[in-house]
Design an enzyme around this catalytic site. Structure first.
Site, PDB file in Angstrom:
ATOM      1  N   ILE A 134     -10.412 -60.013   5.935  1.00  0.00           N
ATOM      2  CA  ILE A 134     -11.673 -59.663   5.300  1.00  0.00           C
ATOM      3  C   ILE A 134     -11.354 -58.747   4.118  1.00  0.00           C
ATOM      4  O   ILE A 134     -10.274 -58.169   4.046  1.00  0.00           O
ATOM      5  CB  ILE A 134     -12.658 -58.975   6.283  1.00  0.00           C
ATOM      6  CG1 ILE A 134     -12.046 -57.713   6.898  1.00  0.00           C
ATOM      7  CG2 ILE A 134     -13.086 -59.944   7.372  1.00  0.00           C
ATOM      8  CD1 ILE A 134     -12.989 -56.976   7.851  1.00  0.00           C
ATOM      9  N   ASP A 135     -12.285 -58.634   3.187  1.00  0.00           N
ATOM     10  CA  ASP A 135     -12.047 -57.864   1.971  1.00  0.00           C
ATOM     11  C   ASP A 135     -11.798 -56.386   2.252  1.00  0.00           C
ATOM     12  O   ASP A 135     -12.227 -55.853   3.283  1.00  0.00           O
ATOM     13  CB  ASP A 135     -13.240 -57.980   1.018  1.00  0.00           C
ATOM     14  CG  ASP A 135     -13.481 -59.408   0.559  1.00  0.00           C
ATOM     15  OD1 ASP A 135     -12.500 -60.169   0.503  1.00  0.00           O
ATOM     16  OD2 ASP A 135     -14.645 -59.749   0.262  1.00  0.00           O
ATOM     17  N   LYS A 136     -11.157 -55.726   1.308  1.00  0.00           N
ATOM     18  CA  LYS A 136     -10.845 -54.302   1.425  1.00  0.00           C
ATOM     19  C   LYS A 136     -12.092 -53.463   1.714  1.00  0.00           C
ATOM     20  O   LYS A 136     -12.060 -52.555   2.545  1.00  0.00           O
ATOM     21  CB  LYS A 136     -10.190 -53.812   0.128  1.00  0.00           C
ATOM     22  CG  LYS A 136      -9.916 -52.302   0.075  1.00  0.00           C
ATOM     23  CD  LYS A 136      -9.110 -51.917  -1.151  1.00  0.00           C
ATOM     24  CE  LYS A 136      -9.934 -52.007  -2.417  1.00  0.00           C
ATOM     25  NZ  LYS A 136     -10.849 -50.837  -2.572  1.00  0.00           N
ATOM     26  N   ARG A 237     -20.733 -63.169   0.038  1.00  0.00           N
ATOM     27  CA  ARG A 237     -21.037 -62.512  -1.230  1.00  0.00           C
ATOM     28  C   ARG A 237     -21.477 -63.528  -2.287  1.00  0.00           C
ATOM     29  O   ARG A 237     -22.459 -63.319  -3.004  1.00  0.00           O
ATOM     30  CB  ARG A 237     -19.824 -61.720  -1.709  1.00  0.00           C
ATOM     31  CG  ARG A 237     -19.411 -60.618  -0.749  1.00  0.00           C
ATOM     32  CD  ARG A 237     -18.036 -60.054  -1.061  1.00  0.00           C
ATOM     33  NE  ARG A 237     -18.016 -59.374  -2.360  1.00  0.00           N
ATOM     34  CZ  ARG A 237     -16.910 -58.891  -2.914  1.00  0.00           C
ATOM     35  NH1 ARG A 237     -15.736 -59.045  -2.293  1.00  0.00           N
ATOM     36  NH2 ARG A 237     -16.965 -58.280  -4.084  1.00  0.00           N
TER      37      ARG A 237
END
Length: 302
Positions: A134-136, A237
């Site tokens: 998953i994204d930072k 997103r």
């Protein structure tokens, strides 16, 4: 190497990328600008140099550097653990695996220390145990595989879209429908290569189901749950932005929308993660508590 007739008149960087497809074009461009490529014995510094049939091109690839990842004693919020898998509640600002600019402080550095090296090796030295990410700036559940058998099992479940993944998010605007489904293939943006976008021609199929949990009419925001049917890069997103409801705090896909809240990236949390256990065959589900900033934000919006 000698340029053949069918490559006459093309750019030097394109020619090299055709001959060495295992290397990126940007990598080969850097070799050229560093003066490591000669044409007919003369140093050429621009990738745009046009080659001609019969030209003799010489260059030497620098030796491959051995990469390694160090163990780091970083506290982990463990949601589930046994001999096969480990589910972590990842905090904000933590990168999942080492990459350019992030050689330490990653989730991989932390699990290497915690698991004492007992991780699957399918994804190589930089991504041991990592089967998805998953994204930072996204918080929540990440599953780590401790051996190759569990890695193969979880990877197949991800490919078959059978893993239950539910994210919570706050988006701009009031969503009228109580629930809905967004379908749109996701791939690299044709306008900005650093971003993902709806790309029906070159993207991969993506499906997101959303459900409204609460509407905040005063601040014109909506709290939602998103169930992933697929797992493309930046899927939630991109999909939410595509219907006019980008994620609160998203600095990439929210355009010029501003918020009065001090946030670090998108307001997105991987809350539910459910999978079939690789060894027992039983269904396992974890529920990652909302991070403090998210809970605080919901209180303010109420």
């Amino acid at each position: 190497m000698i340029v053949s007739d069918n490559n006459d008149g093309i750019r030097l960087d394109k020619y090299l990328s055709l001959q060495y497809s295992e290397h990126s074009r940007s990598y080969l461009k850097n070799l050229i600008s560093d003066g490591k490529v000669t044409v007919n014995g003369k140093e050429v510094l621009k990738g745009s140099f046009i080659v001609s049939a019969g030209d003799e091109i010489e260059f030497e690839l620098p030796p491959v550097q051995e990469l390694s990842v160090e163990e780091e004693d970083i506290p982990l919020d463990i949601l589930y653990e046994d001999n096969d898998v480990l589910v972590i509640n990842k905090p904000k600002n933590m990168v999942v695996h080492p990459a350019a600019g992030h050689s330490s402080g990653t989730l991989v550095n932390a699990v290497l220390f915690h698991c004492k090296g007992n991780l699957s090796g399918i994804n190589g030295v930089l991504r041991p145990g990592i089967v998805h990410r998953i994204d930072k700036d996204t918080t929540g559940s990440v599953i780590i595989c401790k051996n190759d058998k569990s890695h193969q099992s979880i990877a197949k479940q991800l490919k078959d879209h059978s893993i239950n993944r539910i994210y919570h998010a706050i988006v701009y605007g009031i969503i009228d429908n109580d629930e809905g489904t967004i379908k749109g293939s996701i791939g690299r943006s044709t306008v900005d290569r650093k971003k993902m976008a709806i790309n029906e021609k070159n993207g991969k199929p993506a499906v997101t189901h959303y459900k409204v949990l609460k509407r905040f009419s005063t601040d014109k925001m909506t709290y939602i749950a998103c169930k992933l049917e697929t797992g493309r890069t930046h899927q939630i997103r991109v999909h939410m932005a595509s219907i006019g409801h980008p994620l609160l705090g998203d600095e990439v896909y929210a355009g010029n929308r501003k918020t009065k809240f001090k946030l670090e990236g998108q307001c997105l949390h991987a809350k539910i993660l459910g999978f079939v256990h690789p060894t027992t065959g039983e269904y396992v589900e974890t529920d990652a508590p909302l991070p403090e900033y998210f809970e605080h934000l919901l209180e303010i919006l109420k």
